[in-house]
Write a protein that holds these residues in place. Structure first.
Motif, PDB file in Angstrom:
ATOM      1  N   UNK A  46       0.785 -10.670  -8.076  1.00 61.76           N
ATOM      2  CA  UNK A  46       0.206  -9.383  -7.523  1.00 61.76           C
ATOM      3  C   UNK A  46       1.194  -8.009  -7.492  1.00 61.76           C
ATOM      4  N   UNK A  47       2.467  -8.254  -7.576  1.00 61.43           N
ATOM      5  CA  UNK A  47       3.389  -7.090  -7.468  1.00 61.43           C
ATOM      6  C   UNK A  47       3.416  -6.545  -8.844  1.00 61.43           C
ATOM      7  N   UNK A  48       3.469  -7.263  -9.931  1.00 59.28           N
ATOM      8  CA  UNK A  48       3.257  -6.963 -11.302  1.00 59.28           C
ATOM      9  C   UNK A  48       1.754  -6.022 -11.567  1.00 59.28           C
ATOM     10  N   UNK A  49       0.580  -6.479 -10.858  1.00 60.93           N
ATOM     11  CA  UNK A  49      -0.453  -5.582 -11.052  1.00 60.93           C
ATOM     12  C   UNK A  49      -0.270  -4.477 -10.576  1.00 60.93           C
ATOM     13  N   UNK A  50       0.331  -4.263  -9.229  1.00 60.05           N
ATOM     14  CA  UNK A  50       0.447  -2.975  -8.600  1.00 60.05           C
ATOM     15  C   UNK A  50       1.478  -2.047  -9.462  1.00 60.05           C
ATOM     16  N   UNK A  88       0.768  -1.248   0.001  1.00 61.71           N
ATOM     17  CA  UNK A  88       0.198   0.030   0.035  1.00 61.71           C
ATOM     18  C   UNK A  88       0.832   1.238   0.140  1.00 61.71           C
ATOM     19  N   UNK A  89       0.587   2.272  -1.045  1.00 60.63           N
ATOM     20  CA  UNK A  89       1.512   3.218  -1.017  1.00 60.63           C
ATOM     21  C   UNK A  89       1.470   4.079   0.124  1.00 60.63           C
ATOM     22  N   UNK A  90       0.143   4.304   0.944  1.00 60.07           N
ATOM     23  CA  UNK A  90       0.146   5.394   2.001  1.00 60.07           C
ATOM     24  C   UNK A  90       0.584   4.696   3.398  1.00 60.07           C
ATOM     25  N   UNK A  91       1.053   3.502   3.432  1.00 61.59           N
ATOM     26  CA  UNK A  91       1.829   3.182   4.568  1.00 61.59           C
ATOM     27  C   UNK A  91       3.217   3.169   4.758  1.00 61.59           C
ATOM     28  N   UNK A  92       3.691   4.048   5.683  1.00 60.57           N
ATOM     29  CA  UNK A  92       4.936   4.155   5.602  1.00 60.57           C
ATOM     30  C   UNK A  92       5.944   2.876   5.905  1.00 60.57           C
ATOM     31  N   UNK A  93       7.001   2.831   5.450  1.00 63.96           N
ATOM     32  CA  UNK A  93       7.880   1.682   5.591  1.00 63.96           C
ATOM     33  C   UNK A  93       8.900   1.933   6.699  1.00 63.96           C
ATOM     34  N   UNK A  94       8.954   3.057   7.240  1.00 60.91           N
ATOM     35  CA  UNK A  94       9.879   3.523   8.287  1.00 60.91           C
ATOM     36  C   UNK A  94       9.218   4.322   9.161  1.00 60.91           C
ATOM     37  N   UNK A 113      -1.453  17.068  -4.951  1.00 61.54           N
ATOM     38  CA  UNK A 113      -0.058  17.804  -4.781  1.00 61.54           C
ATOM     39  C   UNK A 113       0.852  17.190  -3.940  1.00 61.54           C
ATOM     40  N   UNK A 114       0.281  16.412  -2.568  1.00 59.34           N
ATOM     41  CA  UNK A 114       1.269  15.670  -1.880  1.00 59.34           C
ATOM     42  C   UNK A 114       1.894  14.589  -2.747  1.00 59.34           C
ATOM     43  N   UNK A 115       1.073  13.880  -3.609  1.00 55.41           N
ATOM     44  CA  UNK A 115       1.516  12.662  -4.543  1.00 55.41           C
ATOM     45  C   UNK A 115       2.650  13.241  -5.322  1.00 55.41           C
ATOM     46  N   UNK A 116       2.772  14.445  -5.773  1.00 53.46           N
ATOM     47  CA  UNK A 116       3.656  15.194  -6.538  1.00 53.46           C
ATOM     48  C   UNK A 116       5.060  15.346  -5.734  1.00 53.46           C
ATOM     49  N   UNK A 117       4.657  15.582  -4.595  1.00 55.05           N
ATOM     50  CA  UNK A 117       5.840  15.641  -3.467  1.00 55.05           C
ATOM     51  C   UNK A 117       6.275  14.571  -3.306  1.00 55.05           C
ATOM     52  N   UNK A 143       1.102   5.950   9.384  1.00 54.71           N
ATOM     53  CA  UNK A 143       0.817   6.642   8.283  1.00 54.71           C
ATOM     54  C   UNK A 143       0.998   8.252   8.516  1.00 54.71           C
ATOM     55  N   UNK A 144       1.019   8.823   7.724  1.00 54.66           N
ATOM     56  CA  UNK A 144       1.451  10.216   7.816  1.00 54.66           C
ATOM     57  C   UNK A 144       0.319  11.212   7.731  1.00 54.66           C
ATOM     58  N   UNK A 145      -0.740  10.805   7.112  1.00 54.95           N
ATOM     59  CA  UNK A 145      -1.950  11.700   7.115  1.00 54.95           C
ATOM     60  C   UNK A 145      -3.071  10.860   7.913  1.00 54.95           C
ATOM     61  N   UNK A 146      -3.341  11.397   8.946  1.00 55.78           N
ATOM     62  CA  UNK A 146      -4.491  10.687  10.001  1.00 55.78           C
ATOM     63  C   UNK A 146      -5.661  10.949   9.139  1.00 55.78           C
TER      64      UNK A 146
END
Length: 664
Positions: free
Chosen positions: A564-568, A454-460, A632-636, A483-486
């Motif tokens: 599954x990773x190729x689909x993502x 999931x892209x919105x889950x922080x890995x660190x 905008x956050x996605x562009x950042x 997560x970064x955005x509550x």
């Protein structure tokens, strides 16, 4: 894009339009109300505004009036008051006009002066009008000179009144009135179409107009008709007389001793005028503070909470100073109101203690800054974003875009979960349960694969799977992700549960349902049959072992993960292409306004404002402002743009951002 997404987008746009429509209608009502109030005083009074506002002194003089026009004033004498003298003169003038109307052909009205017993009198067509007394004279002015002056005024006014009662004059004034109405209608139509054109231009281009331009045009629309009404009212004697009588009634209302302050009477017009001045002061202060906030505070102070606190302090200070000046200018000594204020303060204190508590709580929150504008909070069952902190209440916008007004005292006295306070990074807990026959190592691998995809889950910090224990029917786990955005936690939980359910099905991990073991004891069972019965029931009670954990080889698990990773990855490549086209739009003509900007003493080259970018994205992408911020956050996060000092993520605020391609 699916129909559901189009429906949600249309719904969000409709909600924003409804809120903007409510705001526009609220502003329109204030402008129209204030304009009508000002024009009503002018229409009823027909005299300068400053004269109306003055408190009423004890009546020493009274007006001599013809058809609503004040000619001069008579003073009081020892035995007769000024009101009685003016009443006798006005009744005599009215009878002179009535007698002149009855005669055919109409006779001319003659006014002359006469001296009897050292008293100078003024007469009209043989009827006594008034006597010039010492109370009417100024120092150095003779009674005969004043009588001659009054005679000329009366002669001209009576001739004008006689002329205005003729049918020819009234027909002429009726045509003039129609012309005034036509001109007013044309002016109103021009102003109306101009205001609509400016509004559409602002909506189409996204460039904001001067703050007072649209309200000024709306005010001009109302003033056109009110000016036409005042002008037409001056053309007809009946309308002028009615206006004068109404104004006199309002001016003499509440002037008894119960409403005297410092020996001065305050009429209903004075009280209404005081309220009107206070309302005008409030609107002016609001406009001034909003201008200072948008032009100076946003450029000097990035924090919205501190901006609101300074703007609120400025508004309260200016309102207090303005009220003090208004009361002093109206002749009200504030020291005389001290006793009345103390008595009212005790009574009002008991009745308004909750309001006072909310106001004090609002000030505490502004200074303590435990809850600020833009924070995502939980208050009991209420979840939402703080939109504004007012003097009495706080507006909270729920994820469903519903505005809820909460008294400030509840936020200060109850337990509030502030997800954005300090550091917005937070941890989410997702409880799950699997069947007892599941391999916990495989469960761990499946859950970690979902959390990492999931892209919105922080890995660190890294996601974790906590084993809670053995439940009644399942092995209980707790998925811990950061997560970064509550604000995205509800959508994120839904996405993770969808992905977990799909992965559990793929790897045959069973999600259990409640189970109960039933033990039956009976003394009537035949011991000879017991072994055979047990041998039949034991195989059905044992768990199925057709596919064991050892048969699911690690390379099979890796193959499914690769699919599954190729689909993502394909989905991510599609998103990247969409973002590339969006960046091209933002950087071409008609996109963002990229230029050198100054903040304090530093000049930042080739940058744009975050709030302006949000407005542009919301307009061009048919999105809400919240969705525009996420774009905008996605562009950042993709490394396309960044804050000029890398101190903030993408926000809907007066912050400077720059494309990496524009770096010097």
């Amino acid at each position: 894009m699916g129909n559901g997404q189009w429906g949600r987008r249309a719904k969000s746009i409709g909600v924003e339009g409804r809120f903007s429509g409510k705001w526009a209608w609220s502003t329109r009502r204030w402008v129209i109300g204030l304009t009508v109030a000002v024009a009503t005083i002018l229409l009823l009074g027909g005299i300068p505004f400053s004269v109306i506002a003055q408190p009423q002194l004890p009546a020493e003089e009274s007006d001599v009036v013809i058809d609503g026009r004040v000619l001069f004033q008579l003073g009081r004498i020892d035995t007769v008051s000024a009101e009685i003298r003016a009443k006798v003169a006005n009744e005599a003038l009215w009878k002179v006009l009535e007698n002149a109307e009855r005669q055919a052909p109409p006779s001319s009205i003659r006014v002359r002066t006469r001296e009897i017993d050292d008293l100078v009198t003024v007469r009209a067509n043989g009827r006594h009008l008034l006597t010039v007394t010492s109370s009417d004279l100024m120092s150095g002015v003779l009674a005969q000179d004043l009588a001659d002056e009054w005679r000329l005024e009366l002669q001209a006014a009576l001739e004008q009144a006689q002329k205005e009662r003729r049918p020819g004059y009234q027909r002429k004034m009726a045509w003039i009135s129609l012309g005034v109405v036509a001109i007013s209608l044309l002016a109103w139509a021009l102003l109306y179409n101009g205001r609509r054109w400016l509004w559409r231009r602002q909506t189409r281009t996204g460039k904001s107009l001067p703050m007072l331009l649209l309200p000024s045009l709306l005010c001009a629309q109302v003033l056109v008709w009110l000016a036409a009404g005042v002008y037409i009212c001056e053309l007809f004697p009946i309308a002028r007389s009615t206006r004068y009588k109404v104004f006199q009634f309002l001016e003499q209302t509440f002037t008894d001793p119960l409403f005297d302050i410092d020996g001065r009477g305050y009429s209903l017009v004075n009280l209404f005028n005081l309220v009107l001045l206070t309302l005008a002061l409030w609107i002016g202060v609001r406009l001034l503070t909003s201008t200072v906030k948008s032009r100076f505070l946003q450029a000097a102070i990035p924090d919205r909470g501190l901006q609101d606190a300074i703007a609120t302090l400025m508004q309260v200070g200016l309102m207090g100073l303005g009220l003090f000046l208004i009361l002093q200018a109206r002749g009200i000594d504030l020291s005389t109101l001290a006793i009345l204020a103390s008595v009212l303060g005790v009574g009002v204190g008991f009745g308004l203690q909750n309001i006072a508590n909310n106001i004090v709580s609002g000030w505490v929150m502004l200074f303590e800054r435990s809850i600020q504008v833009g924070d995502f909070i939980n208050l009991g069952q209420l979840v939402g974003t703080v939109e504004s902190i007012g003097a009495r209440s706080t507006e909270i916008r729920t994820p469903d875009r519903v505005s809820i007004i909460v008294p400030n005292a509840e936020l200060l006295e109850n337990k509030v979960i502030n997800w954005s306070h300090g550091h917005p990074v937070s941890q989410l807990h997702l409880p799950i349960g699997v069947a007892y026959q599941s391999d916990i190592h495989q469960v761990h691998a499946v859950v970690m694969e979902v959390a990492g995809a999931h892209p919105n889950v922080l890995q660190y910090p890294q996601p974790r799977l906590r084993f809670l224990g053995f439940g009644e029917s399942s092995l209980d786990f707790d998925v811990l992700v950061w997560i970064r955005e509550p604000r995205l936690q509800f959508d994120l939980k839904s996405d993770l549960y969808y992905m977990l359910e799909a992965n559990f099905r793929r790897y045959d991990i069973e999600i259990p349902f409640p189970q109960r073991d039933l033990n039956i004891r009976s003394s009537q069972v035949d011991p000879a049959v017991w072994p055979q019965q047990i041998s039949k029931e034991i195989p059905s009670a044992l768990p199925k072992t057709e596919t064991t954990t050892s048969e699911l080889m690690p390379h099979d698990l890796l193959a499914d993960v690769r699919d599954y990773s190729s689909l993502l990855k394909s989905h991510q490549r599609l998103q990247e292409k969409v973002l590339e086209r969006l960046v091209q739009q933002m950087r071409t003509t008609g996109g963002l306004e990229i230029q050198d900007r100054r903040f304090r003493l530093t000049v930042y080259a080739n940058c744009f404002v975050g709030s302006e970018a949000v407005t542009w994205l919301a307009r061009t992408q048919n999105a809400t402002r919240e969705a525009a911020v996420r774009i905008g956050q996605a562009l950042v996060e993709k490394g396309v743009l960044h804050h000029v000092t890398d101190e903030h993520p993408f926000k809907d605020e007066y912050l400077f951002y720059r494309f990496y391609e524009d770096e010097m």
